[in-house]
Design a protein around this motif. Sequence first.
Motif, PDB file in Angstrom:
ATOM      1  N   ALA A  24      -1.915  -7.159  -7.811  1.00 35.90           N
ATOM      2  CA  ALA A  24      -0.659  -6.464  -8.094  1.00 35.90           C
ATOM      3  C   ALA A  24       0.425  -7.460  -8.506  1.00 35.90           C
ATOM      4  N   GLY A  25       0.591  -8.512  -7.707  1.00 35.60           N
ATOM      5  CA  GLY A  25       1.645  -9.482  -7.990  1.00 35.60           C
ATOM      6  C   GLY A  25       1.429 -10.197  -9.307  1.00 35.60           C
ATOM      7  N   VAL A  26       0.196 -10.590  -9.576  1.00 35.77           N
ATOM      8  CA  VAL A  26      -0.090 -11.311 -10.829  1.00 35.77           C
ATOM      9  C   VAL A  26       0.096 -10.400 -12.038  1.00 35.77           C
ATOM     10  N   SER A  27      -0.372  -9.161 -11.962  1.00 37.90           N
ATOM     11  CA  SER A  27      -0.205  -8.257 -13.116  1.00 37.90           C
ATOM     12  C   SER A  27       1.276  -7.984 -13.361  1.00 37.90           C
TER      13      SER A  27
ATOM     14  N   GLY B 295      -0.145  -7.105  -0.315  1.00 36.89           N
ATOM     15  CA  GLY B 295      -1.530  -6.707  -0.139  1.00 36.89           C
ATOM     16  C   GLY B 295      -1.844  -6.221   1.264  1.00 36.89           C
ATOM     17  N   SER B 296      -3.140  -5.937   1.483  1.00 38.39           N
ATOM     18  CA  SER B 296      -3.592  -5.444   2.786  1.00 38.39           C
ATOM     19  C   SER B 296      -4.362  -6.542   3.502  1.00 38.39           C
TER      20      SER B 296
ATOM     21  N   MET C 198     -13.582  -3.291   6.006  1.00 40.25           N
ATOM     22  CA  MET C 198     -12.543  -2.265   5.923  1.00 40.25           C
ATOM     23  C   MET C 198     -11.251  -2.923   5.434  1.00 40.25           C
ATOM     24  N   ASN C 199     -10.432  -2.137   4.759  1.00 39.09           N
ATOM     25  CA  ASN C 199      -9.081  -2.582   4.433  1.00 39.09           C
ATOM     26  C   ASN C 199      -8.126  -1.835   5.349  1.00 39.09           C
ATOM     27  N   VAL C 200      -7.363  -2.553   6.106  1.00 41.88           N
ATOM     28  CA  VAL C 200      -6.390  -1.900   6.976  1.00 41.88           C
ATOM     29  C   VAL C 200      -4.998  -2.069   6.376  1.00 41.88           C
ATOM     30  N   ARG C 201      -4.001  -1.691   7.121  1.00 44.13           N
ATOM     31  CA  ARG C 201      -2.646  -1.660   6.568  1.00 44.13           C
ATOM     32  C   ARG C 201      -2.093  -3.072   6.318  1.00 44.13           C
ATOM     33  N   PRO C 202      -1.114  -3.171   5.419  1.00 48.63           N
ATOM     34  CA  PRO C 202      -0.510  -4.481   5.156  1.00 48.63           C
ATOM     35  C   PRO C 202       0.328  -4.972   6.328  1.00 48.63           C
TER      36      PRO C 202
ATOM     37  N   ILE D  53       4.593  -2.610  -4.599  1.00 49.84           N
ATOM     38  CA  ILE D  53       3.433  -2.239  -5.409  1.00 49.84           C
ATOM     39  C   ILE D  53       2.144  -2.578  -4.661  1.00 49.84           C
ATOM     40  N   GLY D  54       1.005  -2.194  -5.249  1.00 49.21           N
ATOM     41  CA  GLY D  54      -0.307  -2.572  -4.725  1.00 49.21           C
ATOM     42  C   GLY D  54      -0.600  -1.978  -3.364  1.00 49.21           C
ATOM     43  N   ASP D  55      -1.197  -2.781  -2.493  1.00 50.57           N
ATOM     44  CA  ASP D  55      -1.657  -2.298  -1.191  1.00 50.57           C
ATOM     45  C   ASP D  55      -0.533  -2.151  -0.172  1.00 50.57           C
TER      46      ASP D  55
END
Length: 444
Positions: free
Chosen positions: A11-14, A110-111, A238-242, A275-277
């Motif tokens: 997200a940050g790079v884009s 991110g997350s 798993m991806n959890v919260r940021p 933005i992003g996660d």
Amino acid sequence: MKVVIIGASFAGVSAALAIRKKHPKAEIQLIDKQRTIGYLPGGINLYFNEMIDPIETAQFISEQELVNNEISLLLNAKVVSMDSKQHIIKYEKDGSDFFMSFDKLILATGSSQWSQQIIGSDSEKVLKYKFLPGVRQAIEQLENSDKVALIGGGQIGGEAADTLLKKGKEVHLFERMDYLLFKYFDEEMIQPVQAEMSARGVVFHFDETVEKVIDIDEGLLIKTKKSELFCDSAIFAMNVRPDLRYLDEHIKRHTDQTIFVNDYLQTSQADIFAIGDCIQVPYSLSEESFYIPLVNNAVRTGLVVAQNLIELTTPFVGSIRTIGTKLVDHYVASTGLTEAEGAFYEQSISIAHVQQKSSLFSGSETIFGKIIFEKESHKLLGAQLVSKADILEKINTLALGIQMGQTLETFYQKDFLYHPYYSNVIDITNQLGFEGLWSETDEN
């Protein structure tokens, strides 16, 4: 204009690259707590499948490419607090505190892969390989493990199971739901893949939530309410919260602690975007929003925020959760609503299944397809594809049809290329449209 972006993943790079194109004179500062950037989170699977070597080559962008775009990088720097009213952030680097001002701030941190709910998940034997330092440790540890537990049966867990099977490991997969990839597939569609994984040795522990991981001399003890398992190591899939503890009280959040943003990805502070996660994304098929950390969502929010930095012109269209991957020789792809979710959709839905052979020269493999649509209007809502032929690109066509609000009547006439070497006389996407219409036909 000084733009500070916290977080240098997708997200940050884009966002940084898009802002550079739209605002050539902007000063862009990208900050990340990692020592390196650009690592592909799925790189370990590419490494174990001997598609890359060394692991460091699993990069979607290099530091030099950012420097070439006149984007300043500040790595190994952790943002610890902020004053959103005064436009100042505070960060730690090499044991000292520093401050930085901004005109525009983008939160893209991110997350994380650390859970507060699973006791002991912070053990070093519970592998988390989203970032390069973690993946180096994971490679060494997995090479020396015979029995591995996977915590989570989503895309990360499925791909890890596939890779570990090829490495000859004993694999146990824990999932709180009753089948694999439940967010994206209805059970009958993913069942053949799941059966193949079982046949190759994966032991599934469905309807089991991991509650505790105990680090012992011989390895790990995984505990659920139903069972206990000794293993050499585990993968947290798993991806959890940021982790957003650095935010001040002026940044509004949802109850799940993700950052609240408006349609233009602007937070409750006018010059700060997220933005992003870090955020929930709107579901394109309803008025709801959900938390679903996918790379394609991260990249698209990064592009949209560049459009809105000075003037709010471009709302984010949201997500229909389009994914695709390969598991035990099956290509699987999904987009939009599942039939199981249809119970919560405001309109009545219908579904249709299709079986079709892939082109003669791609092995004449069977393609299993499913389409979900509104019963009255015939508007497309969701689609799922499973085959040993590579059908991954087909899901993008179906996703576009759903995003454009197309119906079965318009979709089955979609123009498509025909070449006997590469395709069928009737494309699977057209066939799904036909089958949906025919499923509604009253033979009387």
